[in-house]
Design an enzyme around this catalytic site. Structure first.
Site, short mmCIF file in Angstrom:
data_model
loop_
_atom_site.label_atom_id
_atom_site.label_comp_id
_atom_site.label_asym_id
_atom_site.label_seq_id
_atom_site.Cartn_x
_atom_site.Cartn_y
_atom_site.Cartn_z
N CYS A 1 0.83 -1.21 0.00
CA CYS A 1 0.00 0.00 0.00
C CYS A 1 0.87 1.26 0.00
CB CYS A 1 -0.96 -0.08 1.19
SG CYS A 1 -2.41 0.96 1.06
N HIS A 2 0.64 2.20 0.91
CA HIS A 2 1.44 3.42 0.94
C HIS A 2 2.86 3.17 1.42
CE1 HIS A 2 -2.72 5.05 0.99
NE2 HIS A 2 -2.18 5.97 0.22
N GLU B 1 -7.15 6.20 -4.06
CA GLU B 1 -6.98 7.45 -3.30
C GLU B 1 -8.18 8.37 -3.51
OE1 GLU B 1 -5.06 8.04 -0.58
OE2 GLU B 1 -3.23 7.79 -1.74
#
Length: 230
Positions: free
Chosen positions: A135-136, A166
């Site tokens: 993910c991030h 997002e």
């Protein structure tokens, strides 16, 4: 006998959005679901963060009824490591064969430019270790350079939180940059699932990335498979 590997799970310390009142931090399942796969083999592990100490948990990730989250968040050892994380500059990369960058929006602020994290990642990778992120957390790989000066992610199969995801979370105006765009700009070969928020991972030799929170377990499974079954 299986070899004994040691894993380093890296989490964010960052909590604030520019305008949103709710707090970010680690998306809890990205640590717990990944570790749940390592726990099956009793793999030793440490949890680290840029500043060390307490790792904040994204409030929204605690809203979900998740038995794996509950299991590990209420496990005294795991909880202690989350609340007393090692500081990245205290970590000796020679002790680890796996580095895993857990996500949560907080990472978008304190991972990409962290040179200590970049050095740890490079050293673990270059000695034959496994680099994984979800993910991030994939933002922590954006600026990792190998000893020859090349970018770790250039021309490599990569995934990470998508621009569409997002926008669906309505956080595209809060983050300092869009991860998908940044990965493409670094010449990573970015791909994603056709449907947002479904699990998706990419494996490029010793580099394993997952797109979103539901991908964390698959990343853990693949890391274990690559380490033990090759």
């Amino acid at each position: 006998m299986d070899p004994i590997y040691r894993a380093l799970i890296v989490c964010t310390n960052h909590t604030d959005y520019p305008t949103k009142s709710h707090k970010t931090g680690l998306w809890l399942s990205e640590a717990t679901h990944f570790y749940d796969e390592l726990a099956d083999r009793n793999l030793p592990y440490d949890i680290a963060s840029p500043e060390g100490g307490f790792i904040p948990i994204d409030e929204k990730s605690r809203d979900r009824r998740d038995t794996v989250d509950e299991k590990w968040y209420n496990n005294p050892t795991f909880r202690h490591k989350l609340e007393h994380s090692l500081r990245l500059d205290e970590v000796n990369p020679d002790e680890y064969q796996i580095i895993y960058l857990a996500g949560g929006h907080g990472t978008m602020w304190d991972f990409p430019e962290n040179q200590v994290l970049q050095t740890l990642t490079r050293r673990i990778y270059e000695k034959g270790g496994m680099v994984a992120a979800v993910c991030h957390g994939v933002s922590g790989l954006l600026n990792v350079k190998l000893s020859d000066g090349s970018l770790l992610i250039a021309n490599r199969q990569i995934t990470g939180f998508s621009t569409m995801e997002e926008k669906l979370m309505r956080l595209d105006d809060e983050v300092p940059f869009l991860l998908e765009d940044a990965l493409r700009q670094k010449n990573a070969l970015y791909s994603k699932s056709l449907i947002p928020f479904l699990p998706h991972i990419e494996v490029d030799e010793r580099l394993i990335t997952g797109q979103n929170p539901l991908s964390a377990r698959k990343v853990g499974q693949k890391v274990m498979e690559e380490m033990y079954e090759k």
